[in-house]
Design a protein around this motif. Structure first.
Motif, short mmCIF file in Angstrom:
data_model
loop_
_atom_site.label_atom_id
_atom_site.label_comp_id
_atom_site.label_asym_id
_atom_site.label_seq_id
_atom_site.Cartn_x
_atom_site.Cartn_y
_atom_site.Cartn_z
N TYR A 1 6.21 15.02 -17.64
CA TYR A 1 6.08 16.43 -17.99
C TYR A 1 5.28 17.17 -16.92
CZ TYR A 1 7.72 14.63 -22.44
OH TYR A 1 8.46 14.01 -23.40
N ALA A 2 4.23 16.51 -16.42
CA ALA A 2 3.43 17.12 -15.34
C ALA A 2 4.25 17.28 -14.08
CB ALA A 2 2.19 16.26 -15.06
N LEU A 3 5.10 16.29 -13.78
CA LEU A 3 5.93 16.40 -12.57
C LEU A 3 6.92 17.55 -12.71
CD1 LEU A 3 6.38 14.92 -9.82
CD2 LEU A 3 8.44 14.00 -10.86
N ALA A 4 7.53 17.70 -13.90
CA ALA A 4 8.47 18.80 -14.11
C ALA A 4 7.78 20.14 -13.91
CB ALA A 4 9.05 18.72 -15.52
N GLN A 5 6.53 20.25 -14.31
CA GLN A 5 5.78 21.50 -14.14
C GLN A 5 5.49 21.77 -12.67
OE1 GLN A 5 2.33 21.08 -16.63
NE2 GLN A 5 3.50 21.25 -18.54
N ILE B 1 0.82 -1.21 0.00
CA ILE B 1 0.00 0.00 0.00
C ILE B 1 0.85 1.26 0.00
CG2 ILE B 1 -1.89 -1.15 1.20
CD1 ILE B 1 -1.07 0.34 3.75
N GLN B 2 2.16 1.09 -0.17
CA GLN B 2 3.04 2.26 -0.26
C GLN B 2 2.86 2.95 -1.60
OE1 GLN B 2 5.22 3.78 1.85
NE2 GLN B 2 4.36 2.49 3.44
N ARG B 3 2.69 4.26 -1.58
CA ARG B 3 2.63 5.02 -2.83
C ARG B 3 4.04 5.32 -3.31
NH1 ARG B 3 -0.58 10.34 -2.30
NH2 ARG B 3 0.78 10.54 -0.48
N ASP B 4 4.21 5.45 -4.62
CA ASP B 4 5.47 5.92 -5.16
C ASP B 4 5.16 7.06 -6.13
OD1 ASP B 4 4.60 4.80 -7.55
OD2 ASP B 4 5.82 3.00 -7.32
N ILE B 5 6.20 7.68 -6.65
CA ILE B 5 6.03 8.89 -7.45
C ILE B 5 5.25 8.61 -8.74
CG2 ILE B 5 8.24 8.62 -8.67
CD1 ILE B 5 6.68 11.94 -7.48
N ILE B 6 5.47 7.44 -9.35
CA ILE B 6 4.78 7.15 -10.60
C ILE B 6 3.31 6.87 -10.36
CG2 ILE B 6 4.70 5.56 -12.57
CD1 ILE B 6 7.68 5.26 -12.41
N THR B 7 2.97 6.32 -9.20
CA THR B 7 1.56 6.12 -8.84
C THR B 7 0.86 7.45 -8.69
OG1 THR B 7 2.13 4.08 -7.68
CG2 THR B 7 -0.02 5.06 -7.19
N VAL B 8 1.54 8.42 -8.09
CA VAL B 8 0.96 9.74 -7.86
C VAL B 8 0.90 10.55 -9.15
CG1 VAL B 8 1.26 11.93 -6.62
CG2 VAL B 8 1.70 9.77 -5.46
N CYS B 9 1.94 10.45 -9.96
CA CYS B 9 2.01 11.23 -11.22
C CYS B 9 2.79 10.42 -12.25
CB CYS B 9 2.69 12.57 -10.98
SG CYS B 9 2.93 13.56 -12.47
N ASN B 10 2.07 9.80 -13.19
CA ASN B 10 2.75 8.96 -14.17
C ASN B 10 3.23 9.74 -15.39
OD1 ASN B 10 0.41 9.51 -15.54
ND2 ASN B 10 -0.37 7.41 -15.54
N ASP B 11 3.00 11.05 -15.41
CA ASP B 11 3.42 11.90 -16.53
C ASP B 11 4.65 12.72 -16.12
OD1 ASP B 11 3.76 13.64 -18.60
OD2 ASP B 11 1.76 14.51 -18.54
N PHE C 1 1.94 27.18 -15.14
CA PHE C 1 1.34 25.84 -15.11
C PHE C 1 0.28 25.73 -14.02
CE2 PHE C 1 5.95 25.21 -16.22
CZ PHE C 1 5.74 25.14 -17.60
N GLU C 2 -0.71 24.93 -14.29
CA GLU C 2 -1.79 24.73 -13.31
C GLU C 2 -1.27 23.91 -12.15
OE1 GLU C 2 -6.34 22.87 -13.18
OE2 GLU C 2 -5.29 23.13 -15.10
N ARG C 3 -1.65 24.30 -10.95
CA ARG C 3 -1.21 23.60 -9.74
C ARG C 3 -1.96 22.28 -9.59
NH1 ARG C 3 1.39 26.80 -5.79
NH2 ARG C 3 0.60 25.41 -4.17
#
Length: 431
Positions: free
Chosen positions: A165-169, A153-163, A380-382
């Motif tokens: 480009y969105a993470l860079a923003q 049940i641990q979250r990781d960065i790709i689970t939270v944001c798989n894009d 960029f949108e938050r």
């Protein structure tokens, strides 16, 4: 390790040339000019230059001088508001403002607006610092969380944001917000160990006056450790390889945006020893894009490639038609190192005892450029979910990173095996 050390430990004596000042040409009453720019002069000559005389005598009527005083105070409070966090400075400002306001109703309104704007700005800074304090107070080690929650049940960065480009923003959102709260005064306070014009007189340095600058350096370190944590945490090497390729794409988009600080933090995280030793994992990674990014941020020749890219981004921002094109987020640790060497490598006074104004012009030029960069509004949108994860998710400590690395790919020599056993015993209670 990517961690940025305290300011005093960051620098050595080899830095800027000590021969910044040029030959002096025009002498006007003890003040020396070159191309109409003040280069040097004694404090006494500067004071004498500003003192009224038969040729220069300002009208002593408040109606005449009040607009100029108001203009000065307005520029001061807008450009250097943190000066007035000092109670004595604020008290003096209010006393002077009251004297100006007593002369005319119009001045009274302008003074009132000036004080309201200043107080509002200082309140916003205090609120921001409280938020940072709360974030730091709730931070825990990732290993502690892993002990209390099942891996599934641990979250990781790709689970939270798989894009990527969105993470860079979203990283750019954090960078610009934190840059915006750094006052130009903080660069001065960060390096002031002695009185600027008296090398024998010590100067008290209040940590609170550099709090936002130091918080920004700490953010760089956190991002590096977050990257290393996300790479070392997965059990399967194909998952670790996927995370590495994901961060390579994030880093490349940061470069395209002009976010060099996040770019360097990501590269630093991937170059940390617990990550770089994962040879079986890296063998599954397509590293061509990463090699290009490392070349761009290569520290050789005093970061020549990065400085070239930074100049390109700066030029783009000058002719930009949108906030997206205006973004320039420098590799911050190198920026403050440049300013440090300029400050330490050039004398405040010339051999003849005159103040070296050319040095201070150059310092002002660098800080002014930074002031322009930090005022850009993020286009960029938050995404609150992604921002919350980046700012608050626990990260591994150095020891936990090494332990996770050894658990992922076994130690290769006796030194690593001994360290693995020690870490397992200390952190997991296993032998």
């Amino acid at each position: 390790m990517p961690q940025t050390p305290p300011f005093a430990a960051m620098f050595d004596s080899s830095g800027y040339s000590r021969n910044l000042y040029q030959s002096k040409e025009d002498n006007c009453g003890g003040l020396y000019y070159h191309d109409n720019n003040l280069l040097s002069g004694s404090l006494e000559a500067l004071i004498q230059h500003l003192v009224p005389n038969i040729d220069y005598y300002p009208d002593n009527r408040i109606r005449k001088i009040a607009p100029k005083i108001l203009q000065l105070l307005t520029e001061w409070t807008e450009t250097f508001p943190y000066d007035f966090r000092d109670e004595r400075m604020m008290r003096n400002l209010k006393e002077l403002a009251q004297r100006i306001a007593s002369g005319d109703e119009m001045y009274r309104k302008n003074v009132q607006q000036l004080l309201q704007n200043l107080i509002r700005k200082l309140a916003t800074v205090s609120q921001y610092e409280e938020v940072l304090a709360k974030i730091n107070a709730t931070s825990t080690d990732r290993l502690t969380v892993l002990k209390t929650k099942p891996q599934s049940i641990q979250r990781d960065i790709i689970t939270v944001c798989n894009d990527p480009y969105a993470l860079a923003q979203q990283l750019t959102h954090i960078e610009l917000e934190r840059l915006n709260y750094i006052g130009p005064e903080e660069f001065v306070q960060a390096f002031v160990q002695k009185d600027p014009l008296d090398n024998d007189k010590s100067c008290y340095r209040d940590r609170k006056k550099t709090q936002n600058l130091e918080a920004y350096v700490e953010w760089f370190n956190r991002l590096s450790y977050l990257v290393a944590t996300e790479i070392c945490m997965p059990v399967k090497k194909k998952h670790r390889a996927r995370v590495i390729e994901y961060f390579i794409d994030v880093a490349r988009e940061c470069f395209n945006i002009g976010n060099f600080n996040s770019l360097m933090a990501i590269i630093s995280g991937m170059n940390m020893s617990p990550v770089s030793r994962l040879k079986k994992t890296w063998a599954k990674v397509r590293t061509a894009k990463f090699d290009i990014l490392e070349h761009q941020m290569d520290p050789s020749s005093n970061f020549y490639n990065y400085r070239t890219a930074l100049r390109g981004a700066t030029q783009r921002s000058l002719t930009a038609h949108s906030n997206r094109e205006k973004i320039v987020i420098p590799f911050f640790s190198l920026l403050i190192k440049d300013i440090y060497f300029l400050n330490e490598g050039c004398a405040n006074r010339l051999p003849n005892g005159h103040v070296n104004f050319e040095k201070f012009w150059e310092l002002a030029k660098q800080v002014s450029e930074f002031m322009t960069w930090k005022q850009v509004e993020c286009p960029f949108e938050r995404d609150r979910k992604i921002l919350q994860y980046l700012l608050t998710v626990p990260v591994f400590s150095d020891d936990a990173l090494y332990l996770a690395s050894y658990e992922s790919e076994s130690p290769e020599n006796h030194i690593e095996k001994d360290r693995w056993k020690t870490l397992r015993s200390a952190l997991l209670g296993r032998v």
